[in-house]
Design a protein around this motif. Structure first.
Motif, short mmCIF file in Angstrom:
data_model
loop_
_atom_site.label_atom_id
_atom_site.label_comp_id
_atom_site.label_asym_id
_atom_site.label_seq_id
_atom_site.Cartn_x
_atom_site.Cartn_y
_atom_site.Cartn_z
N THR A 1 0.84 -1.19 0.00
CA THR A 1 0.00 0.00 0.00
C THR A 1 0.88 1.25 0.00
OG1 THR A 1 -0.07 0.17 2.41
CG2 THR A 1 -1.76 -1.21 1.35
N TRP A 2 0.26 2.39 -0.18
CA TRP A 2 0.99 3.65 -0.12
C TRP A 2 1.68 3.78 1.23
CZ3 TRP A 2 0.53 7.90 3.09
CH2 TRP A 2 1.20 9.05 2.69
N TYR A 3 1.00 3.38 2.30
CA TYR A 3 1.56 3.49 3.64
C TYR A 3 2.79 2.58 3.81
CZ TYR A 3 -2.74 5.97 4.50
OH TYR A 3 -3.76 6.88 4.42
N ASP A 4 2.75 1.40 3.19
CA ASP A 4 3.91 0.50 3.23
C ASP A 4 5.11 1.15 2.53
OD1 ASP A 4 2.38 -1.49 4.49
OD2 ASP A 4 1.82 -2.42 2.56
N LEU A 5 4.84 1.78 1.40
CA LEU A 5 5.93 2.42 0.65
C LEU A 5 6.53 3.59 1.43
CD1 LEU A 5 4.29 2.40 -2.90
CD2 LEU A 5 6.08 0.86 -2.04
N ILE A 6 5.70 4.37 2.07
CA ILE A 6 6.20 5.49 2.88
C ILE A 6 7.01 4.95 4.05
CG2 ILE A 6 5.46 7.26 4.54
CD1 ILE A 6 5.45 8.27 1.71
N ALA A 7 6.53 3.89 4.70
CA ALA A 7 7.26 3.31 5.83
C ALA A 7 8.63 2.81 5.37
CB ALA A 7 6.46 2.17 6.45
N MET B 1 14.19 14.28 8.99
CA MET B 1 15.20 14.68 8.00
C MET B 1 14.51 15.25 6.76
SD MET B 1 18.26 15.09 7.05
CE MET B 1 19.38 14.15 8.04
N GLU B 2 13.41 14.64 6.38
CA GLU B 2 12.65 15.14 5.23
C GLU B 2 12.15 16.57 5.53
OE1 GLU B 2 8.65 13.98 2.72
OE2 GLU B 2 9.31 12.68 4.34
N ASP B 3 11.64 16.78 6.74
CA ASP B 3 11.17 18.11 7.13
C ASP B 3 12.32 19.13 7.13
OD1 ASP B 3 8.63 17.09 7.42
OD2 ASP B 3 8.77 16.88 9.60
N TYR B 4 13.48 18.70 7.61
CA TYR B 4 14.65 19.58 7.61
C TYR B 4 15.02 19.97 6.18
CZ TYR B 4 19.46 21.13 8.03
OH TYR B 4 20.62 21.86 7.94
N LEU B 5 15.05 18.98 5.29
CA LEU B 5 15.41 19.27 3.91
C LEU B 5 14.36 20.16 3.24
CD1 LEU B 5 16.83 15.82 2.79
CD2 LEU B 5 18.10 17.92 3.23
N PRO C 1 19.83 18.39 -1.37
CA PRO C 1 21.09 18.48 -2.10
C PRO C 1 20.87 18.33 -3.61
CG PRO C 1 20.96 16.44 -0.83
CD PRO C 1 19.76 17.24 -0.50
N GLU C 2 21.87 18.72 -4.37
CA GLU C 2 21.76 18.70 -5.84
C GLU C 2 21.78 17.29 -6.42
OE1 GLU C 2 21.20 21.33 -7.85
OE2 GLU C 2 20.95 22.45 -5.98
N SER C 3 22.50 16.37 -5.77
CA SER C 3 22.59 15.01 -6.31
C SER C 3 22.95 14.03 -5.19
CB SER C 3 23.65 14.94 -7.41
OG SER C 3 24.93 15.21 -6.86
N GLY C 4 22.92 12.75 -5.50
CA GLY C 4 23.31 11.73 -4.54
C GLY C 4 22.13 10.96 -3.97
N ARG C 5 22.47 10.05 -3.07
CA ARG C 5 21.47 9.16 -2.48
C ARG C 5 20.43 9.91 -1.66
NH1 ARG C 5 22.82 4.43 1.83
NH2 ARG C 5 20.72 3.67 2.02
N VAL C 6 20.86 10.93 -0.92
CA VAL C 6 19.91 11.70 -0.11
C VAL C 6 18.89 12.38 -1.02
CG1 VAL C 6 19.66 13.66 1.44
CG2 VAL C 6 21.49 12.01 1.81
N LYS C 7 19.36 12.96 -2.11
CA LYS C 7 18.44 13.61 -3.05
C LYS C 7 17.48 12.59 -3.65
CE LYS C 7 18.09 16.45 -7.22
NZ LYS C 7 16.68 16.42 -7.10
N ASP C 8 17.97 11.42 -4.01
CA ASP C 8 17.12 10.38 -4.60
C ASP C 8 16.02 9.96 -3.62
OD1 ASP C 8 18.72 10.51 -6.84
OD2 ASP C 8 19.85 8.68 -6.36
N ASN C 9 16.40 9.74 -2.36
CA ASN C 9 15.41 9.36 -1.35
C ASN C 9 14.41 10.48 -1.11
OD1 ASN C 9 16.42 6.80 -0.93
ND2 ASN C 9 17.75 7.43 0.74
N TYR C 10 14.92 11.70 -1.05
CA TYR C 10 14.06 12.87 -0.83
C TYR C 10 13.04 13.00 -1.97
CZ TYR C 10 12.79 17.78 -0.21
OH TYR C 10 12.11 18.96 -0.03
N LYS D 1 10.36 10.26 -1.84
CA LYS D 1 9.35 10.51 -0.81
C LYS D 1 8.39 11.61 -1.23
CE LYS D 1 10.14 9.88 3.48
NZ LYS D 1 10.57 9.70 4.85
N LYS D 2 8.89 12.63 -1.90
CA LYS D 2 8.02 13.71 -2.35
C LYS D 2 7.02 13.18 -3.38
CE LYS D 2 9.25 16.86 0.24
NZ LYS D 2 8.33 17.25 1.28
N ILE D 3 7.46 12.32 -4.26
CA ILE D 3 6.56 11.73 -5.25
C ILE D 3 5.50 10.88 -4.55
CG2 ILE D 3 6.41 10.05 -7.13
CD1 ILE D 3 9.21 11.13 -8.01
N LEU D 4 5.94 10.04 -3.60
CA LEU D 4 4.98 9.20 -2.88
C LEU D 4 3.97 10.04 -2.09
CD1 LEU D 4 7.21 6.31 -1.51
CD2 LEU D 4 5.30 6.10 -3.08
#
Length: 101
Positions: free
Chosen positions: A55-61, A71-75, A81-90, A93-96
């Motif tokens: 479910t959507w909730y499973d994906l967010i978890a 961390m998402e709220d902080y960002l 960031p412009e690139s990298g793993r943190v940007k990809d995860n961020y 999550k925004k898409i989800l």
């Protein structure tokens, strides 16, 4: 006893979901259970367990394990960031979060 749509209801195979006399029931795999004994006696074919789609909730978890909500709220406040793993995860999550039901 009319038994239809028998399916294992978990990956362990210790429970069966079936429609018995028009009522959806969960039947334990136990020879002492009269419904299970009837399934065996009638030689009803039991479909294998199928893992449900996440479910959507499973994906967010799952994404929260990679990047906690704080961390998402902080960002959100300072910018991702412009690139990298943190940007990809961020970005993931925004898409989800935009697809929330």
């Amino acid at each position: 006893m009319d038994i239809q749509n028998a399916t294992y209801s978990n990956i362990d195979g210790n429970s069966i979901k079936a429609i018995i006399d028009g009522i959806t029931m969960s039947v334990p795999v136990d020879s002492a259970n009269r419904h299970y004994a009837e399934i065996v006696e009638q030689e009803i074919e039991i479909a294998p367990y199928v893992e449900p789609e996440p479910t959507w909730y499973d994906l967010i978890a799952a994404t929260d394990k990679e990047m906690p909500r704080y961390m998402e709220d902080y960002l959100d406040s300072v910018g991702a960031p412009e690139s990298g793993r943190v940007k990809d995860n961020y970005d993931a999550k925004k898409i989800l979060r935009g697809q929330q039901p």
